[in-house]
Design a protein around this motif. Structure first.
Motif, PDB file in Angstrom:
ATOM      1  N   PHE A   1     -60.475   2.460  29.582  1.00 12.11           N
ATOM      2  CA  PHE A   1     -61.183   3.136  30.665  1.00 12.11           C
ATOM      3  C   PHE A   1     -60.236   3.661  31.747  1.00 12.11           C
ATOM      4  O   PHE A   1     -60.525   4.666  32.396  1.00 12.11           O
ATOM      5  CB  PHE A   1     -62.239   2.203  31.265  1.00 12.11           C
ATOM      6  N   THR A   2     -59.100   3.014  31.928  1.00  9.83           N
ATOM      7  CA  THR A   2     -58.085   3.551  32.840  1.00  9.83           C
ATOM      8  C   THR A   2     -57.583   4.902  32.347  1.00  9.83           C
ATOM      9  O   THR A   2     -57.410   5.846  33.131  1.00  9.83           O
ATOM     10  CB  THR A   2     -56.901   2.569  32.963  1.00  9.83           C
ATOM     11  N   ASN A   3     -57.406   5.009  31.038  1.00 16.25           N
ATOM     12  CA  ASN A   3     -56.914   6.265  30.481  1.00 16.25           C
ATOM     13  C   ASN A   3     -57.990   7.344  30.437  1.00 16.25           C
ATOM     14  O   ASN A   3     -57.670   8.536  30.506  1.00 16.25           O
ATOM     15  CB  ASN A   3     -56.327   6.030  29.088  1.00 16.25           C
ATOM     16  N   VAL A   4     -59.261   6.960  30.329  1.00 16.10           N
ATOM     17  CA  VAL A   4     -60.334   7.955  30.440  1.00 16.10           C
ATOM     18  C   VAL A   4     -60.321   8.565  31.835  1.00 16.10           C
ATOM     19  O   VAL A   4     -60.415   9.791  32.004  1.00 16.10           O
ATOM     20  CB  VAL A   4     -61.710   7.314  30.148  1.00 16.10           C
ATOM     21  N   ILE A   5     -60.184   7.718  32.863  1.00 13.20           N
ATOM     22  CA  ILE A   5     -60.087   8.223  34.244  1.00 13.20           C
ATOM     23  C   ILE A   5     -58.856   9.107  34.398  1.00 13.20           C
ATOM     24  O   ILE A   5     -58.913  10.189  35.003  1.00 13.20           O
ATOM     25  CB  ILE A   5     -60.037   7.048  35.242  1.00 13.20           C
ATOM     26  N   GLY A   6     -57.731   8.650  33.855  1.00 11.85           N
ATOM     27  CA  GLY A   6     -56.502   9.439  33.928  1.00 11.85           C
ATOM     28  C   GLY A   6     -56.647  10.793  33.253  1.00 11.85           C
ATOM     29  O   GLY A   6     -56.160  11.809  33.758  1.00 11.85           O
ATOM     30  N   PHE A   7     -57.343  10.808  32.102  1.00 15.42           N
ATOM     31  CA  PHE A   7     -57.559  12.069  31.386  1.00 15.42           C
ATOM     32  C   PHE A   7     -58.396  13.032  32.227  1.00 15.42           C
ATOM     33  O   PHE A   7     -58.102  14.234  32.290  1.00 15.42           O
ATOM     34  CB  PHE A   7     -58.267  11.789  30.058  1.00 15.42           C
ATOM     35  N   ILE A   8     -59.449  12.512  32.883  1.00 10.84           N
ATOM     36  CA  ILE A   8     -60.293  13.362  33.728  1.00 10.84           C
ATOM     37  C   ILE A   8     -59.469  13.976  34.859  1.00 10.84           C
ATOM     38  O   ILE A   8     -59.537  15.192  35.115  1.00 10.84           O
ATOM     39  CB  ILE A   8     -61.466  12.537  34.311  1.00 10.84           C
ATOM     40  N   MET A   9     -58.673  13.153  35.537  1.00 10.53           N
ATOM     41  CA  MET A   9     -57.869  13.637  36.658  1.00 10.53           C
ATOM     42  C   MET A   9     -56.812  14.642  36.197  1.00 10.53           C
ATOM     43  O   MET A   9     -56.562  15.647  36.851  1.00 10.53           O
ATOM     44  CB  MET A   9     -57.189  12.461  37.369  1.00 10.53           C
ATOM     45  N   MET A  10     -56.230  14.367  35.034  1.00 17.11           N
ATOM     46  CA  MET A  10     -55.221  15.273  34.487  1.00 17.11           C
ATOM     47  C   MET A  10     -55.838  16.618  34.141  1.00 17.11           C
ATOM     48  O   MET A  10     -55.264  17.687  34.396  1.00 17.11           O
ATOM     49  CB  MET A  10     -54.595  14.636  33.238  1.00 17.11           C
ATOM     50  N   ALA A  11     -57.036  16.603  33.556  1.00 16.78           N
ATOM     51  CA  ALA A  11     -57.714  17.845  33.183  1.00 16.78           C
ATOM     52  C   ALA A  11     -58.092  18.658  34.422  1.00 16.78           C
ATOM     53  O   ALA A  11     -57.934  19.885  34.444  1.00 16.78           O
ATOM     54  CB  ALA A  11     -58.956  17.531  32.357  1.00 16.78           C
ATOM     55  N   ILE A  12     -58.595  17.974  35.458  1.00 14.63           N
ATOM     56  CA  ILE A  12     -58.942  18.675  36.701  1.00 14.63           C
ATOM     57  C   ILE A  12     -57.705  19.327  37.304  1.00 14.63           C
ATOM     58  O   ILE A  12     -57.733  20.488  37.727  1.00 14.63           O
ATOM     59  CB  ILE A  12     -59.586  17.702  37.709  1.00 14.63           C
ATOM     60  N   HIS A  13     -56.601  18.583  37.333  1.00 14.80           N
ATOM     61  CA  HIS A  13     -55.370  19.138  37.892  1.00 14.80           C
ATOM     62  C   HIS A  13     -54.874  20.336  37.090  1.00 14.80           C
ATOM     63  O   HIS A  13     -54.466  21.356  37.651  1.00 14.80           O
ATOM     64  CB  HIS A  13     -54.273  18.070  37.914  1.00 14.80           C
ATOM     65  N   THR A  14     -54.904  20.220  35.773  1.00 16.99           N
ATOM     66  CA  THR A  14     -54.330  21.264  34.918  1.00 16.99           C
ATOM     67  C   THR A  14     -55.109  22.565  34.987  1.00 16.99           C
ATOM     68  O   THR A  14     -54.533  23.646  35.053  1.00 16.99           O
ATOM     69  CB  THR A  14     -54.265  20.770  33.453  1.00 16.99           C
ATOM     70  N   PHE A  15     -56.437  22.479  34.990  1.00 18.84           N
ATOM     71  CA  PHE A  15     -57.242  23.686  34.819  1.00 18.84           C
ATOM     72  C   PHE A  15     -57.897  24.196  36.099  1.00 18.84           C
ATOM     73  O   PHE A  15     -58.550  25.238  36.077  1.00 18.84           O
ATOM     74  CB  PHE A  15     -58.321  23.441  33.763  1.00 18.84           C
TER      75      PHE A  15
END
Length: 276
Positions: free
Chosen positions: A98-112
């Motif tokens: 679940f830490t990595n799910v949160i990290g993935f969401i934040m990474m996607a928001i930052h990237t796009f």
């Protein structure tokens, strides 16, 4: 330089998605091979993020945390770092996933997020590529669910033939019940996290591109209904430890929900995720 950095982030997103998928498999099945592969993929993600941070530091001449998007990226880097530490020293699959799910969401928001890019062309291209990644992941998850559905159908056919004691060539051509049940389960284990990540990217795309995004849209509700339905299947299969014909029938019903969402809810939606 801006496009090159965006390419690094896109590669990071793809590797991160595979990493989350592997952690999900380990979370459900305590799979050591999946956990080891996820750890090394996450290490590559951390390395790419670190390179990006140093490049930004070189460009700006300061530590890149002074605006929302820079802070978001550093926050993601911290989550990935903590995940690596937890993965290395603790047996905490639930927390790591679940830490990595949160990290993935934040990474996607930052990237796009288009607001952070100076070039309108770069921003527009990244939003289009976000949609492409979202669609690709959704189709792959639907493919996994479709094969799982086929295995469940074969299971019910095999079950009925055995129950009625109809021995013959058709029975010999089918796999044994345990293997059909296992393959159906494995494909759902792959499909669920892929659908989850696809929906995360789809929602981010909708917020960026759709003028009046609404959570109660038929397509949005239908997609999350599919995710919940397959989540119930995994809960019954793993927590309740149920197998056999009843679980196969639930999997068949879950696939019917998927078809209803794909064909009916898509036509009722005020916007469609496949449009750019």
């Amino acid at each position: 330089m801006e496009m090159s950095l965006s390419r690094i982030n896109e590669l990071t997103i793809i590797l991160y998605a595979i990493c989350v998928l592997l952690y999900f498999i380990d979370f459900l099945n305590n799979n050591r091979k999946a956990k080891r592969a996820a750890f090394w993929l996450l290490s590559i993600v951390w390395l790419l993020q670190t390179i990006f941070l140093f490049v930004r530091m070189f460009e700006t001449g300061r530590f890149p945390v002074l605006n929302v998007f820079e802070g978001l990226y550093f926050y993601t880097w911290v989550l990935v770092t903590l995940s690596l530490v937890l993965n290395r020293f603790l047996k905490a699959e639930f927390i790591i996933f679940f830490t990595n799910v949160i990290g993935f969401i934040m990474m996607a928001i930052h990237t796009f997020a288009p607001a952070q890019y100076e070039s309108a062309a770069v921003s527009s291209q990244l939003v289009s590529e976000l949609l492409l990644i979202h669609i690709t992941m959704a189709i792959l998850s639907y493919g996994a669910f479709s094969l799982s559905f086929v295995f469940s159908i074969l299971y019910t056919i095999q079950y009925n033939l055995l129950k009625k004691k109809k021995w013959g060539k058709r029975l010999l051509r089918l796999e044994d019940l345990s293997k059909l049940d296992h393959m159906s389960y494995v494909l759902n284990v792959i499909g669920v996290p892929m659908l989850l990540l696809s929906l995360i990217l789809g929602v981010i795309w909708a917020y960026i591109k759709v003028a009046h995004f609404q959570w109660y849209d038929a397509k949005v509700l239908g997609s999350f209904m599919v995710l919940v339905t397959y989540g119930i299947y995994l809960y019954i299969r793993i927590v309740k430890e149920l197998q056999g014909r009843s679980v196969a029938l639930l999997n068949i019903a879950s696939f019917l929900v998927l078809l209803i969402n794909f064909f009916l809810f898509g036509s009722l939606s005020r916007f469609h995720f496949w449009d750019s």
